[in-house]
Design a protein around this motif. Structure first.
Motif, mmCIF file in Angstrom:
data_model
loop_
_atom_site.group_PDB
_atom_site.id
_atom_site.type_symbol
_atom_site.label_atom_id
_atom_site.label_comp_id
_atom_site.label_asym_id
_atom_site.label_seq_id
_atom_site.Cartn_x
_atom_site.Cartn_y
_atom_site.Cartn_z
ATOM 1 N N MET A 171 0.828 -1.200 0.000
ATOM 2 C CA MET A 171 0.000 0.000 0.000
ATOM 3 C C MET A 171 0.867 1.256 0.000
ATOM 4 O O MET A 171 0.561 2.233 -0.688
ATOM 5 N N ARG A 172 1.958 1.222 0.776
ATOM 6 C CA ARG A 172 2.813 2.400 0.836
ATOM 7 C C ARG A 172 3.394 2.731 -0.537
ATOM 8 O O ARG A 172 3.417 3.897 -0.951
ATOM 9 N N ALA A 173 3.852 1.703 -1.250
ATOM 10 C CA ALA A 173 4.422 1.933 -2.576
ATOM 11 C C ALA A 173 3.382 2.509 -3.531
ATOM 12 O O ALA A 173 3.674 3.415 -4.323
ATOM 13 N N ASP A 174 2.157 2.021 -3.469
ATOM 14 C CA ASP A 174 1.093 2.524 -4.337
ATOM 15 C C ASP A 174 0.744 3.975 -4.001
ATOM 16 O O ASP A 174 0.505 4.794 -4.897
ATOM 17 N N LEU A 175 0.714 4.306 -2.710
ATOM 18 C CA LEU A 175 0.391 5.678 -2.316
ATOM 19 C C LEU A 175 1.492 6.642 -2.750
ATOM 20 O O LEU A 175 1.206 7.748 -3.238
ATOM 21 N N VAL A 176 2.750 6.229 -2.591
ATOM 22 C CA VAL A 176 3.855 7.074 -3.037
ATOM 23 C C VAL A 176 3.788 7.279 -4.551
ATOM 24 O O VAL A 176 3.963 8.393 -5.053
ATOM 25 N N ALA A 177 3.526 6.196 -5.279
ATOM 26 C CA ALA A 177 3.412 6.304 -6.727
ATOM 27 C C ALA A 177 2.249 7.207 -7.118
ATOM 28 O O ALA A 177 2.366 8.032 -8.032
ATOM 29 N N GLY A 178 1.112 7.073 -6.419
ATOM 30 C CA GLY A 178 -0.047 7.899 -6.729
ATOM 31 C C GLY A 178 0.210 9.378 -6.497
ATOM 32 O O GLY A 178 -0.186 10.230 -7.313
ATOM 33 N N VAL A 179 0.873 9.712 -5.400
ATOM 34 C CA VAL A 179 1.208 11.114 -5.140
ATOM 35 C C VAL A 179 2.157 11.643 -6.209
ATOM 36 O O VAL A 179 2.002 12.767 -6.707
ATOM 37 N N THR A 180 3.139 10.826 -6.589
ATOM 38 C CA THR A 180 4.091 11.243 -7.617
ATOM 39 C C THR A 180 3.385 11.527 -8.941
ATOM 40 O O THR A 180 3.618 12.560 -9.582
ATOM 41 N N VAL A 181 2.517 10.627 -9.345
ATOM 42 C CA VAL A 181 1.799 10.814 -10.613
ATOM 43 C C VAL A 181 0.849 12.004 -10.514
ATOM 44 O O VAL A 181 0.680 12.762 -11.478
ATOM 45 N N GLY A 182 0.221 12.187 -9.358
ATOM 46 C CA GLY A 182 -0.677 13.322 -9.184
ATOM 47 C C GLY A 182 0.045 14.648 -9.356
ATOM 48 O O GLY A 182 -0.472 15.587 -9.987
ATOM 49 N N VAL A 183 1.268 14.736 -8.810
ATOM 50 C CA VAL A 183 2.063 15.956 -8.960
ATOM 51 C C VAL A 183 2.426 16.190 -10.422
ATOM 52 O O VAL A 183 2.405 17.322 -10.919
ATOM 53 N N ARG A 226 -4.408 -0.850 -8.353
ATOM 54 C CA ARG A 226 -5.252 0.271 -8.783
ATOM 55 C C ARG A 226 -5.251 1.421 -7.780
ATOM 56 O O ARG A 226 -5.678 2.533 -8.089
ATOM 57 N N LEU A 227 -4.803 1.145 -6.578
ATOM 58 C CA LEU A 227 -4.784 2.186 -5.549
ATOM 59 C C LEU A 227 -3.938 3.379 -5.977
ATOM 60 O O LEU A 227 -4.257 4.524 -5.640
ATOM 61 N N ALA A 228 -2.858 3.131 -6.718
ATOM 62 C CA ALA A 228 -1.981 4.222 -7.133
ATOM 63 C C ALA A 228 -2.723 5.206 -8.038
ATOM 64 O O ALA A 228 -2.620 6.432 -7.853
ATOM 65 N N ALA A 229 -3.468 4.708 -9.026
ATOM 66 C CA ALA A 229 -4.211 5.592 -9.932
ATOM 67 C C ALA A 229 -5.303 6.346 -9.180
ATOM 68 O O ALA A 229 -5.579 7.522 -9.456
ATOM 69 N N ILE A 230 -5.941 5.683 -8.216
ATOM 70 C CA ILE A 230 -6.960 6.363 -7.402
ATOM 71 C C ILE A 230 -6.317 7.469 -6.576
ATOM 72 O O ILE A 230 -6.854 8.588 -6.460
ATOM 73 N N ALA A 231 -5.143 7.183 -5.990
ATOM 74 C CA ALA A 231 -4.447 8.192 -5.187
ATOM 75 C C ALA A 231 -4.057 9.394 -6.039
ATOM 76 O O ALA A 231 -4.112 10.546 -5.572
ATOM 77 N N HIS A 232 -3.675 9.161 -7.286
ATOM 78 C CA HIS A 232 -3.334 10.278 -8.193
ATOM 79 C C HIS A 232 -4.518 11.222 -8.358
ATOM 80 O O HIS A 232 -4.371 12.452 -8.346
ATOM 81 N N SER A 233 -5.720 10.656 -8.500
ATOM 82 C CA SER A 233 -6.911 11.491 -8.635
ATOM 83 C C SER A 233 -7.216 12.241 -7.339
ATOM 84 O O SER A 233 -7.656 13.401 -7.359
ATOM 85 N N LEU A 234 -6.983 11.593 -6.198
ATOM 86 C CA LEU A 234 -7.253 12.247 -4.916
ATOM 87 C C LEU A 234 -6.304 13.418 -4.678
ATOM 88 O O LEU A 234 -6.680 14.407 -4.032
ATOM 89 N N VAL A 235 -5.085 13.324 -5.169
ATOM 90 C CA VAL A 235 -4.145 14.447 -5.046
ATOM 91 C C VAL A 235 -4.683 15.662 -5.786
ATOM 92 O O VAL A 235 -4.664 16.792 -5.266
ATOM 93 N N ILE A 236 -5.173 15.453 -7.003
ATOM 94 C CA ILE A 236 -5.721 16.568 -7.781
ATOM 95 C C ILE A 236 -7.009 17.074 -7.136
ATOM 96 O O ILE A 236 -7.289 18.282 -7.127
ATOM 97 N N LEU A 237 -7.813 16.169 -6.563
ATOM 98 C CA LEU A 237 -9.018 16.590 -5.855
ATOM 99 C C LEU A 237 -8.655 17.474 -4.670
ATOM 100 O O LEU A 237 -9.338 18.481 -4.405
ATOM 101 N N ALA A 238 -7.591 17.143 -3.955
ATOM 102 C CA ALA A 238 -7.152 17.969 -2.822
ATOM 103 C C ALA A 238 -6.761 19.367 -3.291
ATOM 104 O O ALA A 238 -7.037 20.367 -2.611
#
Length: 538
Positions: free
Chosen positions: A1-13, A301-313
């Motif tokens: 989960m940690r790796a997916d969240l880090v990846a999601g934040v990176t992609v969101g940025v 799929r958590l990483a792609a979802i996290a990317h969207s949540l970064v932009i939502l924030a």
């Protein structure tokens, strides 16, 4: 989960400036790009066929949408998004996901180059601070903007915007050389935004952005509007399906985890439908963001979802600072992105693959830039098909071979022809004319046709073979056919080619048997030709 969240934040940025830029480039506004990245990104991540695919607004889609906005206005994009999403969804349910594998590699690369060129050309008016009319071709619009620069009395705004674009491009190309994980586009945009605020630079900004997601609402539609937008929706759907499946294939090759193409179409269709309902634009899988996601360590799929949540924030917490971003900064992001879409090594590889691949690549790229994206794919496929048929026709050949075993008297009057390759409408006439001509010139009495090397036979080839047999038999020559493959027998029977043989025993499976049969025919014919019926010594 940690790796997916880090990846999601990176992609969101990484995705934030791209979402803003693609929304602006499409003519629907930066806010629509952000909304699409959020709602479509989540929908595609949950329902799509790839575990690591990142979806949202893309440059190719922005290129398609810009003329639709010019013709029908921004209000039409929500409905186009829903209609296109429905088409893509139905395509997935009909299991059409593997159709993309039929696209030749030079067509895909030529299409990519054309898209990259259009994205860069679309930024020229913004980069030189010139307002131009919409609805014309990209090349004409860019040329008109450059021409009008020299007619402007005050060049200060143009110089400031050009400087902003140049700084963004330089930063985006230099920072990744220091470390691949640096979000170069975000840093570049943030840097020029701060400089513009501190120096009070007189350049256009993004402007007001919503501080929350808009409420969902199905776009208003009637029969006439749907009919008017059906062509546009079909073009958008075709692009969305092709780009998403290509991106999913890239992700599968990077992760060694296969993609489910039909489910991917279902997910992308739902993503565009939801995006349209929330006032966004059609979405597709984004190859660059997907690659960043994989390289950042994403596995689910958590990483792609996290990317969207970064932009939502960002939408809820930081629209004030984002609204101050210069439009020229977004133009710089898109120009830099377009320059990196097709590496020079890929172009060299295409041209190194032969003249056919180079021609297909060039034609697809030129048509993409000058005409239409969907037409470019169609014409590219047509060129590839013509070249493929030409190569098949050239590969089809006929060779006269010596008879097996020790030579006997009279063997020179028996011709053994080996056919190989594809006997179809593009090659059959040439091959069969060669056989007829050589049999006539060489004074042959018996012709053996070896068909075991024929890989493909269409109705034209089968009919041509029947006519060849009829003509040779009419000229007094005996024809034996050897080695008809099972898959070809039905079509030969259907067009009557086998019936053209003098006797059913003239259809043989073994070469030695065919040669023995030919020699017996030649012997019988020779004996008939001698006076008083005397047999010629053997």
């Amino acid at each position: 989960m940690r790796a997916d969240l880090v990846a999601g934040v990176t992609v969101g940025v990484v995705a934030l400036p791209l979402a803003l830029a693609f929304g602006a480039s499409a003519g629907v506004g930066p806010a629509a790009g952000m909304v699409t990245a959020v709602v479509a990104g989540v929908a595609a991540a949950v329902f799509g066929g790839s575990n690591v695919q990142v979806s949202g607004p893309t440059g190719a889609m922005a290129v398609v949408l810009a003329p639709i906005v010019a013709a029908h206005g921004t209000a039409a994009i929500a409905l186009v998004s829903v209609l296109a999403g429905l088409i893509v969804l139905v395509s997935g349910l009909l299991r059409l996901g593997r159709v993309v594998t039929l696209l030749p590699w030079p067509v895909v690369e030529g299409f990519t180059l054309g898209i990259a060129a259009i994205i860069a050309l679309q930024q020229i008016p913004t980069a030189v601070a010139i307002s131009v009319e919409t609805g014309r071709g990209t090349l004409l619009t860019a040329a008109d903007a450059v021409r009008r620069v020299f007619m402007v009395a005050d060049l200060a705004p143009t110089l400031w915007t050009l400087g902003t674009v140049a700084v963004v491009i330089v930063v985006m190309f230099l920072l990744p050389r220091l470390h691949a994980s640096i979000p170069a586009s975000l840093i570049a945009v943030a840097a020029v935004t701060v400089l513009a605020e501190v120096l009070g630079v007189p350049i256009a900004r993004i402007g007001g952005l919503p501080s929350s997601l808009p409420l969902p609402a199905f776009p208003a539609a009637d029969i006439g509007t749907v009919r008017d937008l059906s062509g546009a929706a079909l073009a958008v759907a075709a692009l969305a399906a092709i780009e998403s499946l290509l991106s999913a294939r890239v992700a599968a090759s990077m992760t060694r985890v296969p993609c489910q193409p039909d489910r991917e179409l279902v997910g992308q269709g739902l993503a565009s439908i939801v995006s349209g309902i929330f006032g966004g634009m059609p979405a597709t899988g984004a190859i660059a963001r997907t690659a960043v996601n994989v390289r950042s360590g994403a596995r689910t799929r958590l990483a792609a979802i996290a990317h969207s949540l970064v932009i939502l924030a960002v939408i809820y917490l930081a629209t004030g600072p984002v609204s101050r971003i210069p439009l020229a900064a977004l133009a710089g992001v898109l120009i830099a992105t377009s320059l990196r879409m097709l590496p020079v090594a890929t172009v060299r590889a295409v041209f190194g693959a032969g003249r056919g691949a180079a021609l297909t690549f060039t034609v697809t790229a030129v048509v993409t830039i000058s005409l239409d994206l969907v037409q470019a794919i169609e014409i590219g496929l047509l060129v590839s098909a013509v070249l493929a048929l030409w190569h098949l026709a050239r590969a089809a050949a006929v060779h006269r071979e010596p008879l097996p075993g020790p030579a006997r008297t009279g063997d020179e009057r028996i011709a053994l022809f080996r056919l190989e390759g594809a006997m179809f409408f593009g090659a059959a006439d040439r091959v069969f004319s060669t056989i007829a001509g050589r049999a006539d010139v060489d004074g042959v009495d018996v012709v053996i046709l070896r068909l075991s090397g024929v890989g493909m036979l269409d109705s034209t080839g089968a009919r041509g073979l029947g006519e060849l047999i009829e003509n040779l038999e009419s000229a007094g020559k005996t024809v034996l056919v050897k080695g008809v493959q099972n898959q070809h027998r039905r079509i030969l029977d259907g067009v009557g080619a086998i019936d053209a043989l003098r006797h059913h025993t003239h259809l043989l499976d073994d070469l030695d048997t065919a040669v023995t049969h030919a020699r017996s025919h030649l012997l019988a014919r020779t004996e008939k030709e001698l006076p008083d019926g005397r047999a010629r010594p053997r």
